[in-house]
Write a protein that holds these residues in place. Structure first.
Motif, PDB file in Angstrom:
ATOM      1  N   MET A   1      33.550   4.376   0.747  1.00 37.60           N
ATOM      2  CA  MET A   1      33.506   5.601   1.542  1.00 37.60           C
ATOM      3  C   MET A   1      32.843   5.306   2.889  1.00 37.60           C
ATOM      4  SD  MET A   1      34.363   8.754   1.616  1.00 37.60           S
ATOM      5  CE  MET A   1      34.640   9.144  -0.117  1.00 37.60           C
ATOM      6  N   VAL A   2      33.395   5.810   3.966  1.00 39.34           N
ATOM      7  CA  VAL A   2      32.837   5.575   5.294  1.00 39.34           C
ATOM      8  C   VAL A   2      31.729   6.591   5.551  1.00 39.34           C
ATOM      9  CG1 VAL A   2      33.342   5.432   7.751  1.00 39.34           C
ATOM     10  CG2 VAL A   2      35.046   4.704   6.091  1.00 39.34           C
ATOM     11  N   ILE A   3      30.535   6.114   5.882  1.00 30.55           N
ATOM     12  CA  ILE A   3      29.397   7.008   6.100  1.00 30.55           C
ATOM     13  C   ILE A   3      28.705   6.655   7.398  1.00 30.55           C
ATOM     14  CG2 ILE A   3      29.005   7.438   3.650  1.00 30.55           C
ATOM     15  CD1 ILE A   3      26.829   5.317   3.722  1.00 30.55           C
ATOM     16  N   SER A   4      27.878   7.557   7.882  1.00 28.96           N
ATOM     17  CA  SER A   4      27.091   7.300   9.086  1.00 28.96           C
ATOM     18  C   SER A   4      25.754   6.698   8.680  1.00 28.96           C
ATOM     19  CB  SER A   4      26.864   8.616   9.841  1.00 28.96           C
ATOM     20  OG  SER A   4      25.987   9.463   9.105  1.00 28.96           O
ATOM     21  N   SER A   5      24.949   6.324   9.679  1.00 32.33           N
ATOM     22  CA  SER A   5      23.638   5.747   9.377  1.00 32.33           C
ATOM     23  C   SER A   5      22.728   6.742   8.683  1.00 32.33           C
ATOM     24  CB  SER A   5      22.987   5.248  10.674  1.00 32.33           C
ATOM     25  OG  SER A   5      22.866   6.324  11.601  1.00 32.33           O
ATOM     26  N   ALA A   6      23.046   8.032   8.820  1.00 33.18           N
ATOM     27  CA  ALA A   6      22.247   9.070   8.164  1.00 33.18           C
ATOM     28  C   ALA A   6      22.805   9.420   6.783  1.00 33.18           C
ATOM     29  CB  ALA A   6      22.212  10.325   9.036  1.00 33.18           C
ATOM     30  N   TYR A   7      23.739   8.604   6.298  1.00 35.36           N
ATOM     31  CA  TYR A   7      24.372   8.816   5.001  1.00 35.36           C
ATOM     32  C   TYR A   7      25.143  10.135   4.929  1.00 35.36           C
ATOM     33  CZ  TYR A   7      21.737   4.767   3.520  1.00 35.36           C
ATOM     34  OH  TYR A   7      21.241   3.497   3.421  1.00 35.36           O
ATOM     35  N   ASN A   8      25.697  10.525   6.055  1.00 36.84           N
ATOM     36  CA  ASN A   8      26.595  11.674   6.087  1.00 36.84           C
ATOM     37  C   ASN A   8      28.027  11.170   6.133  1.00 36.84           C
ATOM     38  OD1 ASN A   8      24.481  13.600   6.277  1.00 36.84           O
ATOM     39  ND2 ASN A   8      24.259  13.102   8.444  1.00 36.84           N
ATOM     40  N   LEU A   9      28.911  11.842   5.432  1.00 38.71           N
ATOM     41  CA  LEU A   9      30.318  11.440   5.441  1.00 38.71           C
ATOM     42  C   LEU A   9      30.883  11.578   6.851  1.00 38.71           C
ATOM     43  CD1 LEU A   9      31.612  13.105   2.165  1.00 38.71           C
ATOM     44  CD2 LEU A   9      31.053  10.721   2.531  1.00 38.71           C
ATOM     45  N   HIS A  10      31.699  10.630   7.237  1.00 37.14           N
ATOM     46  CA  HIS A  10      32.345  10.676   8.544  1.00 37.14           C
ATOM     47  C   HIS A  10      33.653  11.444   8.361  1.00 37.14           C
ATOM     48  CE1 HIS A  10      34.458   9.200  12.144  1.00 37.14           C
ATOM     49  NE2 HIS A  10      33.247   9.007  12.649  1.00 37.14           N
ATOM     50  N   ARG A  36      37.443  -1.827   7.480  1.00 33.46           N
ATOM     51  CA  ARG A  36      37.785  -2.150   8.873  1.00 33.46           C
ATOM     52  C   ARG A  36      37.368  -1.025   9.819  1.00 33.46           C
ATOM     53  NH1 ARG A  36      43.958  -4.421   7.780  1.00 33.46           N
ATOM     54  NH2 ARG A  36      43.358  -6.372   6.745  1.00 33.46           N
ATOM     55  N   ILE A  37      37.616   0.207   9.404  1.00 28.70           N
ATOM     56  CA  ILE A  37      37.231   1.345  10.253  1.00 28.70           C
ATOM     57  C   ILE A  37      35.720   1.426  10.372  1.00 28.70           C
ATOM     58  CG2 ILE A  37      37.312   3.858  10.470  1.00 28.70           C
ATOM     59  CD1 ILE A  37      40.023   3.714   8.985  1.00 28.70           C
ATOM     60  N   ALA A  38      35.025   1.115   9.269  1.00 28.59           N
ATOM     61  CA  ALA A  38      33.562   1.132   9.302  1.00 28.59           C
ATOM     62  C   ALA A  38      33.031   0.112  10.307  1.00 28.59           C
ATOM     63  CB  ALA A  38      33.002   0.846   7.907  1.00 28.59           C
ATOM     64  N   LEU A  39      33.687  -1.049  10.396  1.00 32.05           N
ATOM     65  CA  LEU A  39      33.284  -2.056  11.386  1.00 32.05           C
ATOM     66  C   LEU A  39      33.384  -1.488  12.800  1.00 32.05           C
ATOM     67  CD1 LEU A  39      34.895  -5.402  10.144  1.00 32.05           C
ATOM     68  CD2 LEU A  39      32.479  -5.013  10.618  1.00 32.05           C
ATOM     69  N   TYR A  40      34.505  -0.826  13.078  1.00 32.32           N
ATOM     70  CA  TYR A  40      34.701  -0.260  14.411  1.00 32.32           C
ATOM     71  C   TYR A  40      33.691   0.837  14.707  1.00 32.32           C
ATOM     72  CZ  TYR A  40      36.740   2.651  18.074  1.00 32.32           C
ATOM     73  OH  TYR A  40      36.926   3.402  19.208  1.00 32.32           O
ATOM     74  N   LEU A  41      33.492   1.755  13.778  1.00 33.78           N
ATOM     75  CA  LEU A  41      32.564   2.867  14.002  1.00 33.78           C
ATOM     76  C   LEU A  41      31.131   2.366  14.159  1.00 33.78           C
ATOM     77  CD1 LEU A  41      33.985   5.486  11.452  1.00 33.78           C
ATOM     78  CD2 LEU A  41      34.296   5.446  13.939  1.00 33.78           C
ATOM     79  N   SER A  42      30.745   1.368  13.358  1.00 33.14           N
ATOM     80  CA  SER A  42      29.390   0.816  13.451  1.00 33.14           C
ATOM     81  C   SER A  42      29.185   0.103  14.789  1.00 33.14           C
ATOM     82  CB  SER A  42      29.138  -0.161  12.302  1.00 33.14           C
ATOM     83  OG  SER A  42      29.257   0.496  11.050  1.00 33.14           O
ATOM     84  N   TYR A  43      30.213  -0.631  15.200  1.00 30.46           N
ATOM     85  CA  TYR A  43      30.148  -1.339  16.485  1.00 30.46           C
ATOM     86  C   TYR A  43      29.930  -0.341  17.615  1.00 30.46           C
ATOM     87  CZ  TYR A  43      31.704  -4.145  20.496  1.00 30.46           C
ATOM     88  OH  TYR A  43      31.789  -4.784  21.707  1.00 30.46           O
ATOM     89  N   CYS A  44      30.682   0.754  17.606  1.00 28.92           N
ATOM     90  CA  CYS A  44      30.556   1.763  18.661  1.00 28.92           C
ATOM     91  C   CYS A  44      29.184   2.434  18.622  1.00 28.92           C
ATOM     92  CB  CYS A  44      31.659   2.816  18.513  1.00 28.92           C
ATOM     93  SG  CYS A  44      33.317   2.215  18.901  1.00 28.92           S
ATOM     94  N   ALA A  45      28.711   2.772  17.419  1.00 26.93           N
ATOM     95  CA  ALA A  45      27.433   3.467  17.284  1.00 26.93           C
ATOM     96  C   ALA A  45      26.274   2.609  17.799  1.00 26.93           C
ATOM     97  CB  ALA A  45      27.209   3.863  15.831  1.00 26.93           C
ATOM     98  N   GLU A  46      26.312   1.303  17.489  1.00 28.86           N
ATOM     99  CA  GLU A  46      25.220   0.415  17.888  1.00 28.86           C
ATOM    100  C   GLU A  46      25.177   0.188  19.399  1.00 28.86           C
ATOM    101  OE1 GLU A  46      25.896  -3.090  15.636  1.00 28.86           O
ATOM    102  OE2 GLU A  46      25.333  -2.168  13.712  1.00 28.86           O
TER     103      GLU A  46
END
Length: 364
Positions: A1-10, A36-46
């Protein structure tokens, strides 16, 4: 499941994954796309990038980051040399990212110009076999991806017959031996094999008593979306694949082994857990992957389920089987899918060169 750093569902990515389920994508495909999507979202967030409005430069930087950033170590012991993604893996990640952004644009979450910059017109100078460019070449222009590494197109990976025999010989139990053999003999996908039910195994000389007109021992491949292990046949059209006596014998040995585990009697799935908890439950993708990883380490060469599929197709084509028959056995919709299976061995290439040299000298 794709989640944010705050453990909220994206929400946007979750909806995209749900859309994959709506078109009967396999659980394995959903898992890979989610990563793969998590990699992209994490990259953008950081990096403080708005993932809904990346620039072309930012996406290209992401592509290069994928191969430059070391992968996390497997297990507790760090490797002597850091591991990195291959360029073709990075291309796959960015391709999935593009599909995700395209999906989001249809919902109004991503501007259309973001999606448009991911593609550019490309003329097919060497169209695939069977592709009709039209009288004036009007169908020769297609949309090509703008963000990708240019890599040489490699043929499908496959195993030679002696390598397959090595892998089968390294199995430690009847279930694994039957699983590897069935993949090698039928050319079926791992999801198709893990989704088999007992009713699909028609291993009698005559199956008319089962209401099946197919002659000889064979396996039925059927697409089912309710398998407890998430296994899913990619091909929507059901098909049957013949097997020979040795495979039937391995199945009998496996049935005897399976009968020793009381929990296995409750499942109608063919492949179940016999050696680890939960006993009797359908075997899952990661269980098959772990098995092939172990066998590959012992064998000293790469061995994955899909390589056995490619090996079967190569063997049939080299044996003179009509391509239409091979296409039917493989469950391919398009005949163009047969082209990558035309492998050549080093011995065959050497023989061709030596034959050409002999011909040249004879006519000198």
């Amino acid at each position: 499941m794709v989640i944010s750093s705050a453990y909220n569902l994206h929400p946007e990515s979750c909806e995209y994954l749900e859309s994959l389920r709506a078109v009967d994508a396999s659980l394995n495909t959903e898992r890979i796309y989610a990563g793969r999507i998590a990699l992209y979202l994490s990259y953008c967030a950081e990096r403080g990038i708005d993932w809904t409005r990346p620039t072309l430069w930012q996406l290209k930087t992401f592509l290069h980051w994928l191969v430059e950033e070391p992968l996390p170590p497997r297990g507790r012991i760090a490797p002597a040399e850091p591991r990195h993604r291959e360029e073709k893996t990075a291309n796959a990640v960015v391709s999935t990212t593009g599909r995700f952004l395209d999906f989001c644009s249809t919902r109004g979450w991503v501007p259309l110009d973001v999606v448009n910059m991911l593609w550019e017109p490309k003329f097919l100078r060497t169209p695939p076999p069977g592709y009709d460019l039209g009288e004036d070449g009007q169908f020769g222009s297609v949309q090509g991806r703008t963000v990708k590494f240019r890599i040489s197109i490699e043929g499908y990976e496959w195993l030679a017959d002696d390598q397959i025999e090595t892998i089968i010989g390294l199995t430690r139990n009847a279930r694994d031996r039957f699983l590897v053999t069935l993949l090698a003999v039928t050319g079926a996908r791992i999801g198709e094999v893990l989704g088999l039910r007992r009713e699909d195994m028609h291993f009698l000389a005559n199956s008319r008593s089962l209401g099946c007109p197919e002659g000889g021992p064979h396996v039925h491949i059927r697409r089912r979306s309710n398998n407890a292990n998430g296994a899913l046949a990619k091909a929507r059209k059901p098909r049957s694949i013949p097997v020979e006596a040795e495979t039937v014998g391995f199945y009998s040995e496996y049935q005897h082994e399976r009968d020793q585990v009381a929990e296995a009697a409750e499942s109608d799935m063919v492949f179940v857990n016999l050696f680890r908890q939960p006993l009797g439950q359908p075997m899952k993708y990661h269980g098959a992957k772990d098995l092939f990883d172990r066998l590959a380490r012992k064998a000293g060469f790469a061995a994955r389920p899909h390589m056995l599929r490619h090996s079967a197709a190569t063997r049939w084509i080299r044996g003179g089987t009509d391509p239409d028959v091979v296409q039917d056995l493989m469950g391919h919709v398009s005949g163009q899918s047969m082209q990558p299976y035309l492998h050549s061995t080093s011995a065959e290439r050497r023989e061709a060169v030596e034959r050409g040299t002999a011909h040249r000298k004879a006519h000198a």
